[in-house]
Design a protein around this motif. Sequence first.
Motif, PDB file in Angstrom:
ATOM      1  N   ASN A  97       0.824  -1.215   0.000  1.00 45.91           N
ATOM      2  CA  ASN A  97       0.000   0.000   0.000  1.00 45.91           C
ATOM      3  C   ASN A  97       0.857   1.263   0.000  1.00 45.91           C
ATOM      4  O   ASN A  97       0.561   2.240  -0.702  1.00 45.91           O
ATOM      5  N   ILE A  98       1.914   1.262   0.818  1.00 48.57           N
ATOM      6  CA  ILE A  98       2.816   2.415   0.850  1.00 48.57           C
ATOM      7  C   ILE A  98       3.467   2.616  -0.507  1.00 48.57           C
ATOM      8  O   ILE A  98       3.541   3.740  -1.033  1.00 48.57           O
ATOM      9  N   LEU A  99       3.936   1.539  -1.107  1.00 50.85           N
ATOM     10  CA  LEU A  99       4.614   1.618  -2.411  1.00 50.85           C
ATOM     11  C   LEU A  99       3.662   2.035  -3.525  1.00 50.85           C
ATOM     12  O   LEU A  99       4.006   2.874  -4.370  1.00 50.85           O
ATOM     13  N   ASP A 100       2.442   1.463  -3.529  1.00 51.87           N
ATOM     14  CA  ASP A 100       1.422   1.838  -4.522  1.00 51.87           C
ATOM     15  C   ASP A 100       1.159   3.343  -4.499  1.00 51.87           C
ATOM     16  O   ASP A 100       1.228   4.026  -5.520  1.00 51.87           O
ATOM     17  N   TYR A 101       0.820   3.813  -3.309  1.00 54.18           N
ATOM     18  CA  TYR A 101       0.402   5.208  -3.141  1.00 54.18           C
ATOM     19  C   TYR A 101       1.559   6.168  -3.401  1.00 54.18           C
ATOM     20  O   TYR A 101       1.430   7.132  -4.172  1.00 54.18           O
ATOM     21  N   SER A 102       2.685   5.926  -2.758  1.00 58.07           N
ATOM     22  CA  SER A 102       3.822   6.840  -2.868  1.00 58.07           C
ATOM     23  C   SER A 102       4.381   6.877  -4.285  1.00 58.07           C
ATOM     24  O   SER A 102       4.712   7.946  -4.805  1.00 58.07           O
ATOM     25  N   SER A 103       4.502   5.729  -4.905  1.00 52.77           N
ATOM     26  CA  SER A 103       5.047   5.679  -6.265  1.00 52.77           C
ATOM     27  C   SER A 103       4.095   6.333  -7.268  1.00 52.77           C
ATOM     28  O   SER A 103       4.542   6.918  -8.261  1.00 52.77           O
ATOM     29  N   GLY A 104       2.802   6.255  -7.004  1.00 48.79           N
ATOM     30  CA  GLY A 104       1.836   6.939  -7.871  1.00 48.79           C
ATOM     31  C   GLY A 104       2.042   8.439  -7.852  1.00 48.79           C
ATOM     32  O   GLY A 104       2.065   9.088  -8.907  1.00 48.79           O
ATOM     33  N   THR A 263      -2.254  20.730  -6.764  1.00 47.15           N
ATOM     34  CA  THR A 263      -2.740  19.728  -5.810  1.00 47.15           C
ATOM     35  C   THR A 263      -2.910  18.384  -6.492  1.00 47.15           C
ATOM     36  O   THR A 263      -2.990  17.348  -5.834  1.00 47.15           O
ATOM     37  N   SER A 264      -2.928  18.382  -7.796  1.00 52.89           N
ATOM     38  CA  SER A 264      -3.366  17.207  -8.571  1.00 52.89           C
ATOM     39  C   SER A 264      -2.563  15.946  -8.286  1.00 52.89           C
ATOM     40  O   SER A 264      -3.099  14.835  -8.368  1.00 52.89           O
ATOM     41  N   VAL A 265      -1.295  16.076  -7.937  1.00 50.16           N
ATOM     42  CA  VAL A 265      -0.466  14.876  -7.754  1.00 50.16           C
ATOM     43  C   VAL A 265      -0.923  14.036  -6.561  1.00 50.16           C
ATOM     44  O   VAL A 265      -0.692  12.825  -6.530  1.00 50.16           O
ATOM     45  N   TYR A 266      -1.568  14.663  -5.585  1.00 48.75           N
ATOM     46  CA  TYR A 266      -2.009  13.918  -4.408  1.00 48.75           C
ATOM     47  C   TYR A 266      -3.103  12.915  -4.745  1.00 48.75           C
ATOM     48  O   TYR A 266      -3.383  12.009  -3.955  1.00 48.75           O
ATOM     49  N   TYR A 267      -3.741  13.094  -5.885  1.00 48.98           N
ATOM     50  CA  TYR A 267      -4.815  12.200  -6.303  1.00 48.98           C
ATOM     51  C   TYR A 267      -4.396  11.362  -7.506  1.00 48.98           C
ATOM     52  O   TYR A 267      -5.225  10.933  -8.312  1.00 48.98           O
ATOM     53  N   ALA A 268      -3.101  11.098  -7.590  1.00 53.35           N
ATOM     54  CA  ALA A 268      -2.569  10.281  -8.678  1.00 53.35           C
ATOM     55  C   ALA A 268      -3.067   8.841  -8.573  1.00 53.35           C
ATOM     56  O   ALA A 268      -3.291   8.321  -7.475  1.00 53.35           O
ATOM     57  N   LYS A 269      -3.198   8.200  -9.709  1.00 50.26           N
ATOM     58  CA  LYS A 269      -3.547   6.776  -9.731  1.00 50.26           C
ATOM     59  C   LYS A 269      -2.396   5.980  -9.113  1.00 50.26           C
ATOM     60  O   LYS A 269      -1.235   6.164  -9.498  1.00 50.26           O
ATOM     61  N   PRO A 270      -2.679   5.108  -8.154  1.00 49.43           N
ATOM     62  CA  PRO A 270      -1.606   4.300  -7.571  1.00 49.43           C
ATOM     63  C   PRO A 270      -0.910   3.445  -8.626  1.00 49.43           C
ATOM     64  O   PRO A 270      -1.539   3.000  -9.597  1.00 49.43           O
ATOM     65  N   ILE A 271       0.375   3.235  -8.443  1.00 51.07           N
ATOM     66  CA  ILE A 271       1.106   2.341  -9.335  1.00 51.07           C
ATOM     67  C   ILE A 271       0.729   0.900  -9.000  1.00 51.07           C
ATOM     68  O   ILE A 271       0.515   0.537  -7.839  1.00 51.07           O
ATOM     69  N   ASP A 272       0.636   0.054 -10.034  1.00 55.81           N
ATOM     70  CA  ASP A 272       0.235  -1.340  -9.854  1.00 55.81           C
ATOM     71  C   ASP A 272       1.450  -2.153  -9.396  1.00 55.81           C
ATOM     72  O   ASP A 272       2.167  -2.738 -10.208  1.00 55.81           O
ATOM     73  N   ILE A 273       1.684  -2.161  -8.088  1.00 57.38           N
ATOM     74  CA  ILE A 273       2.783  -2.921  -7.503  1.00 57.38           C
ATOM     75  C   ILE A 273       2.285  -4.319  -7.150  1.00 57.38           C
ATOM     76  O   ILE A 273       1.228  -4.474  -6.542  1.00 57.38           O
ATOM     77  N   SER A 274       3.043  -5.331  -7.532  1.00 55.49           N
ATOM     78  CA  SER A 274       2.656  -6.713  -7.238  1.00 55.49           C
ATOM     79  C   SER A 274       3.685  -7.371  -6.323  1.00 55.49           C
ATOM     80  O   SER A 274       4.803  -6.892  -6.167  1.00 55.49           O
ATOM     81  N   CYS A 275       3.265  -8.487  -5.741  1.00 52.68           N
ATOM     82  CA  CYS A 275       4.101  -9.168  -4.754  1.00 52.68           C
ATOM     83  C   CYS A 275       3.976 -10.686  -4.941  1.00 52.68           C
ATOM     84  O   CYS A 275       2.884 -11.201  -5.223  1.00 52.68           O
ATOM     85  N   LYS A 276       5.093 -11.376  -4.761  1.00 54.82           N
ATOM     86  CA  LYS A 276       5.097 -12.841  -4.732  1.00 54.82           C
ATOM     87  C   LYS A 276       5.695 -13.302  -3.417  1.00 54.82           C
ATOM     88  O   LYS A 276       6.744 -12.814  -2.998  1.00 54.82           O
ATOM     89  N   ILE A 277       5.021 -14.242  -2.753  1.00 56.01           N
ATOM     90  CA  ILE A 277       5.563 -14.870  -1.545  1.00 56.01           C
ATOM     91  C   ILE A 277       5.583 -16.368  -1.786  1.00 56.01           C
ATOM     92  O   ILE A 277       4.559 -16.970  -2.106  1.00 56.01           O
ATOM     93  N   GLU A 278       6.770 -16.956  -1.657  1.00 57.80           N
ATOM     94  CA  GLU A 278       6.939 -18.382  -1.954  1.00 57.80           C
ATOM     95  C   GLU A 278       7.800 -19.030  -0.873  1.00 57.80           C
ATOM     96  O   GLU A 278       8.675 -18.386  -0.306  1.00 57.80           O
ATOM     97  N   PRO A 279       7.566 -20.314  -0.613  1.00 55.51           N
ATOM     98  CA  PRO A 279       8.423 -21.028   0.352  1.00 55.51           C
ATOM     99  C   PRO A 279       9.779 -21.359  -0.273  1.00 55.51           C
ATOM    100  O   PRO A 279       9.926 -21.350  -1.487  1.00 55.51           O
ATOM    101  N   PHE A 280      10.741 -21.590   0.577  1.00 56.40           N
ATOM    102  CA  PHE A 280      12.055 -22.030   0.063  1.00 56.40           C
ATOM    103  C   PHE A 280      11.924 -23.414  -0.553  1.00 56.40           C
ATOM    104  O   PHE A 280      11.177 -24.264  -0.072  1.00 56.40           O
TER     105      PHE A 280
END
Length: 280
Positions: A97-104, A263-280
Amino acid sequence: MYISDETIDRFVKEDVPYIDLTTLVLEIGERKGKIKFFSREDAVLCGIEEAVKIFNKLNINVIKTRTSGSIIKKNEIFLEGEGTAENLHTAWKISQNILDYSSGIATKTKTLVDKVHNINPNISVITTRKNIPGTKELSIKAVIAGGGFPHRLGLSETILIFKQHLNFLGGINGLIEILRKTKSKVCEKKVIVEVEDLEDALLLCKNGVDGLQFDKIPYDILKKNVDILRTVNPSIIILAAGGINENNIEYYAQTGIDSIVTTSVYYAKPIDISCKIEPF
């Protein structure tokens, strides 16, 4: 930009007030795994240091990371860590969420800055204090990562006089009567006044104000105003604010002003950040 551990702890506690119930009932919490973050689109990365802080607090070993302000490409892995499944799942959505919002915000800011600097590299793109409540630290950091600057971080740092202030002074003329005294109280700062028409702007320009902020003035009229004001005082600071965004910012960049407020940048579309979690 420094964002405190207290803020990071609040982010984590907000999402995980007690336990991760899903991981608990599945009995996978102690299994070892790896987490990877990547973007589904090109972007300006921001919020990465906060994600790393979350990793550190949750004993996730950081294997790979970048820095805020970095340009990331589609599908590029920019953050990777190893830890227990419980901690990886705790870090997942908070960090995302932090990465989506901030990067947007950072990405949109860079778009505006690039548009302006292609026309005039000496014009700054600065942002208002109309950010969404509770997001100020992240949003200001993102603006800076994208190449912009904050216009005002709060009421304590700058003098920007609005019509609402003038109502208590008897208008522009009332301000002019006390302007010298006002400036003497804050001799190390600029006194900026928001105006809506050329008549008031000229009056202030001739009476020693440091800068003018035009609000909601069409760019063609603004250019004419700037040309006139520069003949009276070539060094006066001129800003434009109100409704400026990626669709019209290039026109404002051609008016001869010093800075564009948005002000417009505060309402930017979030960047589509994805995540993978896998076992060793």
